[in-house]
Design a protein around this motif. Sequence first.
Motif, short mmCIF file in Angstrom:
data_model
loop_
_atom_site.label_atom_id
_atom_site.label_comp_id
_atom_site.label_asym_id
_atom_site.label_seq_id
_atom_site.Cartn_x
_atom_site.Cartn_y
_atom_site.Cartn_z
N SER A 97 3.34 -77.21 -41.81
CA SER A 97 3.08 -75.80 -42.06
C SER A 97 1.91 -75.62 -43.01
O SER A 97 1.60 -76.48 -43.84
CB SER A 97 4.33 -75.15 -42.67
OG SER A 97 4.05 -73.84 -43.12
N LEU A 98 1.22 -74.47 -42.90
CA LEU A 98 0.15 -74.13 -43.82
C LEU A 98 0.69 -73.72 -45.19
O LEU A 98 -0.05 -73.66 -46.16
CB LEU A 98 -0.70 -72.98 -43.24
CG LEU A 98 -1.48 -73.30 -41.96
CD1 LEU A 98 -2.22 -72.06 -41.47
CD2 LEU A 98 -2.46 -74.44 -42.20
N VAL A 99 2.02 -73.44 -45.25
CA VAL A 99 2.65 -73.09 -46.52
C VAL A 99 2.87 -74.37 -47.31
O VAL A 99 3.51 -75.30 -46.83
CB VAL A 99 4.01 -72.38 -46.29
CG1 VAL A 99 4.66 -72.05 -47.63
CG2 VAL A 99 3.82 -71.12 -45.46
N PRO A 100 2.34 -74.45 -48.54
CA PRO A 100 2.50 -75.68 -49.34
C PRO A 100 3.96 -76.03 -49.54
O PRO A 100 4.83 -75.16 -49.58
CB PRO A 100 1.82 -75.32 -50.67
CG PRO A 100 0.91 -74.18 -50.36
CD PRO A 100 1.57 -73.42 -49.25
N LEU A 101 4.23 -77.34 -49.69
CA LEU A 101 5.61 -77.78 -49.84
C LEU A 101 6.27 -77.17 -51.08
O LEU A 101 7.44 -76.79 -51.04
CB LEU A 101 5.67 -79.31 -49.93
CG LEU A 101 5.55 -80.09 -48.61
CD1 LEU A 101 5.61 -81.57 -48.88
CD2 LEU A 101 6.64 -79.67 -47.64
N TYR A 102 5.53 -77.07 -52.19
CA TYR A 102 6.14 -76.50 -53.40
C TYR A 102 6.58 -75.07 -53.16
O TYR A 102 7.60 -74.62 -53.68
CB TYR A 102 5.19 -76.60 -54.59
CG TYR A 102 4.05 -75.62 -54.57
CD1 TYR A 102 4.22 -74.31 -55.04
CD2 TYR A 102 2.80 -75.99 -54.10
CE1 TYR A 102 3.17 -73.40 -55.03
CE2 TYR A 102 1.76 -75.09 -54.08
CZ TYR A 102 1.94 -73.80 -54.54
OH TYR A 102 0.91 -72.89 -54.52
N ARG A 103 5.79 -74.34 -52.34
CA ARG A 103 6.14 -72.95 -52.04
C ARG A 103 7.37 -72.89 -51.13
O ARG A 103 8.24 -72.03 -51.29
CB ARG A 103 4.96 -72.25 -51.38
CG ARG A 103 5.21 -70.82 -51.00
CD ARG A 103 5.23 -69.92 -52.21
NE ARG A 103 5.41 -68.53 -51.81
CZ ARG A 103 6.47 -67.78 -52.08
NH1 ARG A 103 7.47 -68.30 -52.75
NH2 ARG A 103 6.54 -66.55 -51.68
N GLN A 104 7.48 -73.82 -50.19
CA GLN A 104 8.66 -73.87 -49.33
C GLN A 104 9.91 -74.18 -50.14
O GLN A 104 10.97 -73.57 -49.92
CB GLN A 104 8.46 -74.93 -48.23
CG GLN A 104 7.36 -74.61 -47.22
CD GLN A 104 7.30 -75.64 -46.11
OE1 GLN A 104 8.33 -75.98 -45.51
NE2 GLN A 104 6.11 -76.17 -45.84
N VAL A 105 9.79 -75.13 -51.07
CA VAL A 105 10.93 -75.46 -51.92
C VAL A 105 11.29 -74.26 -52.79
O VAL A 105 12.48 -73.92 -52.95
CB VAL A 105 10.62 -76.68 -52.80
CG1 VAL A 105 11.76 -76.93 -53.79
CG2 VAL A 105 10.39 -77.92 -51.95
N GLU A 106 10.29 -73.60 -53.36
CA GLU A 106 10.53 -72.42 -54.19
C GLU A 106 11.30 -71.36 -53.41
O GLU A 106 12.28 -70.79 -53.91
CB GLU A 106 9.20 -71.84 -54.67
CG GLU A 106 9.36 -70.54 -55.45
CD GLU A 106 8.04 -69.78 -55.58
OE1 GLU A 106 8.08 -68.63 -56.05
OE2 GLU A 106 6.98 -70.33 -55.21
N MET A 107 10.87 -71.09 -52.18
CA MET A 107 11.53 -70.05 -51.37
C MET A 107 12.97 -70.43 -51.06
O MET A 107 13.86 -69.57 -51.06
CB MET A 107 10.74 -69.82 -50.08
CG MET A 107 9.40 -69.12 -50.31
SD MET A 107 8.58 -68.61 -48.77
CE MET A 107 8.19 -70.21 -48.05
N ASP A 108 13.22 -71.72 -50.81
CA ASP A 108 14.59 -72.10 -50.48
C ASP A 108 15.49 -72.10 -51.71
O ASP A 108 16.66 -71.69 -51.63
CB ASP A 108 14.63 -73.47 -49.81
CG ASP A 108 15.99 -73.75 -49.19
OD1 ASP A 108 16.41 -72.97 -48.31
OD2 ASP A 108 16.65 -74.71 -49.62
N LEU A 109 14.96 -72.53 -52.86
CA LEU A 109 15.75 -72.44 -54.09
C LEU A 109 16.07 -70.98 -54.41
O LEU A 109 17.18 -70.65 -54.83
CB LEU A 109 14.98 -73.08 -55.26
CG LEU A 109 14.84 -74.60 -55.23
CD1 LEU A 109 13.93 -75.06 -56.37
CD2 LEU A 109 16.21 -75.27 -55.34
N ASN A 110 15.09 -70.12 -54.19
CA ASN A 110 15.30 -68.68 -54.39
C ASN A 110 16.42 -68.18 -53.48
O ASN A 110 17.30 -67.43 -53.91
CB ASN A 110 13.99 -67.93 -54.09
CG ASN A 110 14.06 -66.46 -54.46
OD1 ASN A 110 15.06 -65.99 -55.00
ND2 ASN A 110 13.01 -65.73 -54.16
N ARG A 111 16.40 -68.62 -52.22
CA ARG A 111 17.45 -68.23 -51.26
C ARG A 111 18.82 -68.67 -51.74
O ARG A 111 19.79 -67.90 -51.69
CB ARG A 111 17.14 -68.83 -49.89
CG ARG A 111 18.23 -68.57 -48.84
CD ARG A 111 18.01 -69.41 -47.60
NE ARG A 111 18.12 -70.84 -47.87
CZ ARG A 111 19.26 -71.50 -47.98
NH1 ARG A 111 20.41 -70.86 -47.90
NH2 ARG A 111 19.25 -72.81 -48.21
#
Length: 252
Positions: free
Chosen positions: A16-30
């Motif tokens: 994905s074009l979304v950086p891994l740290y951002r993906q992790v951030e979004m899932d932790l937020n979820r």
Amino acid sequence: MAIEPPPEPSLLDESSLVPLYRQVEMDLNRRIKAGEWPPGAKIPSEPVLCAQYSVSRVTMREAVTRLVQHGLLRKEQGRGTFVREPQLVAEARRLTSLSEELGVLGLQSGASVLSSRITTAGETETSGQLRLLDTAGVFELRRLRTASGAPLGIQTAILPLNRFPGIESVDLEDHSLYAILRERYGVVAQQAFETFTVGMATSEERGLLELPRGIPVFHVKRLSYDAEGPFEFVTSVMRGDRYQVRLHLHHT
């Protein structure tokens, strides 16, 4: 120590074009929003989260730091990272009491009386604010305010006795002061002026607020008026991690 089951593999997409740290951030937020870790709970350690998501510590540290910056998590030196308690946001609003503001947010307002006394305006240094002689009688009420049981602030209200005779005999435990002034004395605030400064709590205030060392507080002064003039002067010490001030600025 057992490692918690990792998230679904599909949640992290290395292509994905979304950086891994951002993906992790979004899932932790979820997971936080879903209640997996309730307010005040400690989230898993960095190594455990790295193992769950199969990412480096640099990636995980960036994701957690962003959640701290956004106010969802807080770090405590030597203890770990915790989910923040819900915050009360003070912004441009109609003139209300703290009890009403908490009610709008779905939080239960609490007020424990710490002390109360009859004294003089001069003793409380409020004669100027309340337009009273130094010798005029006032009622001083100090209460611990809570939001759904969690300490939020310490408020000290000064009221002139000539406006509120017998106020010292009223039950003020877990009651809205504004509601009592309205229902018992017919006094309704028409306007108020507030000033905010930021500082550190005293050791006594930290104990009452259950405030970790190093967390700042808001010092708030509020002078309320009705048609007859100023009738209440309140000083508050509010937890900086549970109370925010938001202003809407615009060009006129």
